[in-house]
Motif scaffolding. Structure first.
Motif, PDB file in Angstrom:
ATOM      1  N   ALA A  11       0.158  -2.417 -14.157  1.00  0.00           N
ATOM      2  CA  ALA A  11       0.690  -3.053 -12.935  1.00  0.00           C
ATOM      3  C   ALA A  11      -0.297  -3.099 -11.781  1.00  0.00           C
ATOM      4  N   THR A  12      -1.366  -2.311 -11.877  1.00  0.00           N
ATOM      5  CA  THR A  12      -2.242  -2.199 -10.697  1.00  0.00           C
ATOM      6  C   THR A  12      -3.533  -3.003 -10.821  1.00  0.00           C
ATOM      7  N   GLY A  13      -3.629  -3.845 -11.846  1.00  0.00           N
ATOM      8  CA  GLY A  13      -4.892  -4.556 -12.048  1.00  0.00           C
ATOM      9  C   GLY A  13      -4.970  -5.880 -11.311  1.00  0.00           C
ATOM     10  N   ASN A  14      -5.722  -6.820 -11.883  1.00  0.00           N
ATOM     11  CA  ASN A  14      -5.874  -8.150 -11.271  1.00  0.00           C
ATOM     12  C   ASN A  14      -4.549  -8.913 -11.273  1.00  0.00           C
ATOM     13  N   LEU A  15      -3.828  -8.799 -12.378  1.00  0.00           N
ATOM     14  CA  LEU A  15      -2.610  -9.590 -12.554  1.00  0.00           C
ATOM     15  C   LEU A  15      -1.331  -8.841 -12.187  1.00  0.00           C
ATOM     16  N   GLY A  16      -1.268  -7.561 -12.553  1.00  0.00           N
ATOM     17  CA  GLY A  16      -0.012  -6.791 -12.465  1.00  0.00           C
ATOM     18  C   GLY A  16       0.736  -6.929 -11.145  1.00  0.00           C
ATOM     19  N   PRO A  17       0.065  -6.775  -9.990  1.00  0.00           N
ATOM     20  CA  PRO A  17       0.811  -6.820  -8.728  1.00  0.00           C
ATOM     21  C   PRO A  17       1.579  -8.129  -8.520  1.00  0.00           C
ATOM     22  N   SER A  18       1.042  -9.252  -8.986  1.00  0.00           N
ATOM     23  CA  SER A  18       1.745 -10.537  -8.814  1.00  0.00           C
ATOM     24  C   SER A  18       3.048 -10.543  -9.611  1.00  0.00           C
ATOM     25  N   ILE A  19       3.027  -9.913 -10.777  1.00  0.00           N
ATOM     26  CA  ILE A  19       4.253  -9.844 -11.586  1.00  0.00           C
ATOM     27  C   ILE A  19       5.257  -8.902 -10.919  1.00  0.00           C
ATOM     28  N   VAL A  20       4.770  -7.718 -10.518  1.00  0.00           N
ATOM     29  CA  VAL A  20       5.680  -6.729  -9.917  1.00  0.00           C
ATOM     30  C   VAL A  20       6.316  -7.304  -8.647  1.00  0.00           C
ATOM     31  N   ASN A  21       5.511  -7.927  -7.787  1.00  0.00           N
ATOM     32  CA  ASN A  21       6.047  -8.457  -6.524  1.00  0.00           C
ATOM     33  C   ASN A  21       7.144  -9.491  -6.767  1.00  0.00           C
ATOM     34  N   GLU A  22       6.906 -10.403  -7.715  1.00  0.00           N
ATOM     35  CA  GLU A  22       7.921 -11.431  -7.968  1.00  0.00           C
ATOM     36  C   GLU A  22       9.201 -10.800  -8.532  1.00  0.00           C
ATOM     37  N   LEU A  23       9.034  -9.845  -9.441  1.00  0.00           N
ATOM     38  CA  LEU A  23      10.228  -9.224 -10.038  1.00  0.00           C
ATOM     39  C   LEU A  23      11.033  -8.469  -8.980  1.00  0.00           C
ATOM     40  N   VAL A  24      10.334  -7.752  -8.113  1.00  0.00           N
ATOM     41  CA  VAL A  24      11.027  -7.019  -7.048  1.00  0.00           C
ATOM     42  C   VAL A  24      11.722  -8.012  -6.112  1.00  0.00           C
ATOM     43  N   ASN A  25      11.023  -9.098  -5.744  1.00  0.00           N
ATOM     44  CA  ASN A  25      11.622 -10.104  -4.849  1.00  0.00           C
ATOM     45  C   ASN A  25      12.879 -10.716  -5.456  1.00  0.00           C
ATOM     46  N   GLN A  26      12.892 -10.842  -6.785  1.00  0.00           N
ATOM     47  CA  GLN A  26      14.070 -11.442  -7.438  1.00  0.00           C
ATOM     48  C   GLN A  26      15.135 -10.397  -7.787  1.00  0.00           C
ATOM     49  N   GLY A  27      14.917  -9.152  -7.375  1.00  0.00           N
ATOM     50  CA  GLY A  27      15.959  -8.140  -7.541  1.00  0.00           C
ATOM     51  C   GLY A  27      16.001  -7.455  -8.895  1.00  0.00           C
ATOM     52  N   PHE A  28      14.926  -7.575  -9.700  1.00  0.00           N
ATOM     53  CA  PHE A  28      14.883  -6.825 -10.963  1.00  0.00           C
ATOM     54  C   PHE A  28      14.671  -5.340 -10.651  1.00  0.00           C
ATOM     55  N   GLU A  29      15.135  -4.495 -11.559  1.00  0.00           N
ATOM     56  CA  GLU A  29      14.874  -3.048 -11.441  1.00  0.00           C
ATOM     57  C   GLU A  29      13.557  -2.778 -12.149  1.00  0.00           C
ATOM     58  N   VAL A  30      12.501  -2.495 -11.400  1.00  0.00           N
ATOM     59  CA  VAL A  30      11.151  -2.429 -11.980  1.00  0.00           C
ATOM     60  C   VAL A  30      10.651  -0.988 -12.069  1.00  0.00           C
ATOM     61  N   THR A  31      10.214  -0.612 -13.269  1.00  0.00           N
ATOM     62  CA  THR A  31       9.596   0.701 -13.468  1.00  0.00           C
ATOM     63  C   THR A  31       8.139   0.484 -13.868  1.00  0.00           C
ATOM     64  N   VAL A  32       7.233   1.104 -13.143  1.00  0.00           N
ATOM     65  CA  VAL A  32       5.806   0.968 -13.433  1.00  0.00           C
ATOM     66  C   VAL A  32       5.343   2.180 -14.235  1.00  0.00           C
ATOM     67  N   LEU A  33       4.766   1.906 -15.413  1.00  0.00           N
ATOM     68  CA  LEU A  33       4.172   2.978 -16.216  1.00  0.00           C
ATOM     69  C   LEU A  33       2.684   2.984 -15.909  1.00  0.00           C
ATOM     70  N   THR A  34       2.192   4.092 -15.417  1.00  0.00           N
ATOM     71  CA  THR A  34       0.793   4.116 -15.007  1.00  0.00           C
ATOM     72  C   THR A  34       0.052   5.302 -15.608  1.00  0.00           C
ATOM     73  N   ALA A  35      -1.208   5.052 -15.967  1.00  0.00           N
ATOM     74  CA  ALA A  35      -2.037   6.142 -16.481  1.00  0.00           C
ATOM     75  C   ALA A  35      -2.632   6.915 -15.319  1.00  0.00           C
ATOM     76  N   SER A  36      -3.068   6.197 -14.290  1.00  0.00           N
ATOM     77  CA  SER A  36      -3.796   6.832 -13.183  1.00  0.00           C
ATOM     78  C   SER A  36      -2.855   7.417 -12.129  1.00  0.00           C
ATOM     79  N   GLY A  37      -1.653   6.870 -12.029  1.00  0.00           N
ATOM     80  CA  GLY A  37      -0.742   7.308 -10.972  1.00  0.00           C
ATOM     81  C   GLY A  37      -0.983   6.562  -9.669  1.00  0.00           C
ATOM     82  N   ASN A  38      -2.000   5.710  -9.664  1.00  0.00           N
ATOM     83  CA  ASN A  38      -2.322   4.954  -8.453  1.00  0.00           C
ATOM     84  C   ASN A  38      -1.436   3.705  -8.382  1.00  0.00           C
TER      85      ASN A  38
END
Ligand SMILES: NC(=O)c1ccc[n+]([C@@H]2O[C@H](COP(=O)([O-])OP(=O)(O)OC[C@H]3O[C@@H](n4cnc5c(N)ncnc54)[C@H](OP(=O)(O)O)[C@@H]3O)[C@@H](O)[C@H]2O)c1
Length: 294
Positions: A11-38
């Motif tokens: 979720a934190t790379g070049n593409l991920g944030p654009s997907i997360v932002n749209e999903l959050v804006n549309q009211g999806f329940e989003v869980t980010v799985l991260t290796a770095s925690g960043n």
């Protein structure tokens, strides 16, 4: 019925944030799985789980209760393990880390060595489709990212014109990829077990240069010609050397898949824009976009 509970890795790379932002804006329940925690740059309305991507147990525990799992990780050949974990956790839809060239529908693109991990993932998904459904998203070069990088047009230096520069290819904005992913989750049946194609614009490099000159008459386009057939030969030669430049060869293969004729890189006649809520830009809107990069 739409999938509302979704997890995303990468979720934190070049593409991920654009997907997360749209999903959050549309009211999806989003869980980010991260290796770095960043999670810098991501909206606060997400749940974050730090996982060990090499541990099936860690992945399954993070994925329990999720309906869909989106992968945007760069290590494509690691995805079969993510698919297995998603199946074990009862996830219904897997969207693999694709978001690029047409390796679903074009044999020549599929055979390029740079896509081996993506092909392996697609094949794995097909063998598991009775346990988890999938959707593969084909976007072409990220339009905004590609302008920033100077691949479509270089506004700060010489544009490398691939072959004659006149052939037209499909490109997609990062924000539209977010919309496409939300569209898939809103339309699970129509997008089940197939590739979907989206595009924000269909353009040639020469058209893009003309648009750049129109929006900025002071812009003096500098170009150099690149013969992709020659580049392809050189890239395979690098791969066959003991200490060849693998990284540069892989970049060449990506450029070939985006710009070379015969690689299935145009889908303006038939695509999934309407189903998934992606709109094409007019020439004037492409001009407004390019103007931001001067
Ligand atoms: N069409 C185009 O123009 C274009 C351009 C670029 C990329 N792409 C495609 O888009 C997809 C995403 O690429 P990207 O450039 O956004 O990726 P990226 O920026 O290189 O990495 C995305 C995130 O993945 C996580 N990650 C890295 N290695 C991982 C691993 N081994 N296992 C699990 N997570 C890992 C990291 O996040 P955490 O540390 O937070 O976990 C990282 O921030 C890829 O499939 C790529 O091929 C297409």
């Amino acid at each position: 019925m739409a999938y509302r509970k979704v997890a995303i890795a990468g979720a934190t790379g070049n593409l991920g944030p654009s997907i997360v932002n749209e999903l959050v804006n549309q009211g999806f329940e989003v869980t980010v799985l991260t290796a770095s925690g960043n999670t810098s740059g991501l909206p606060s309305a997400i749940k974050v789980i730090k996982v060990d991507f090499s541990s099936q147990e860690s992945l399954v525990s993070a994925l329990r209760g999720q309906e869909a799992f989106i992968s945007a990780i760069p290590k494509h050949d690691q995805q079969p393990a993510l698919i297995d974990a998603a199946i074990a956790a009862g996830v219904k839809r897997f969207i693999p880390s694709e978001f690029g060239s047409n390796i679903v529908g074009n044999e020549k693109a599929r055979a390029l060595p740079v896509f081996a991990g993506k092909v392996k993932t697609q094949e794995y998904l097909r063998t598991k489709q009775d346990q988890i459904s999938y959707t593969i998203v084909t976007t072409g070069l990220f339009l905004d990212w590609g302008i920033g990088l100077g691949w479509l047009v270089n506004l700060k230096g010489k544009t490398q014109i691939n072959d004659n520069g006149d052939s037209v290819h499909s490109f997609t904005l990062l924000s539209d990829i977010g919309k496409a992913v939300a569209g898939i989750l809103n339309h699970p049946e129509e997008t089940k077990n197939r590739g979907v194609y989206v595009q924000t614009a269909a353009l040639s490099q020469n058209q893009a240069l003309k648009i750049a000159q129109k929006v900025n008459p002071d812009f003096k386009a500098e170009t150099e010609h690149v013969d992709l057939a020659e580049e392809e030969k050189n890239a395979y030669a690098e791969l066959s050397k003991e200490n060849g430049n693998i990284g540069s060869a892989m970049v060449t293969f990506i450029k070939i898949s985006i710009f070379k004729e015969g690689y299935g890189n145009l889908w303006n006649e038939k695509n999934d824009n309407e189903l998934l809520g992606v709109k094409s830009l007019s020439e004037a809107e492409v001009g407004d976009l390019i103007a931001k990069y001067f």
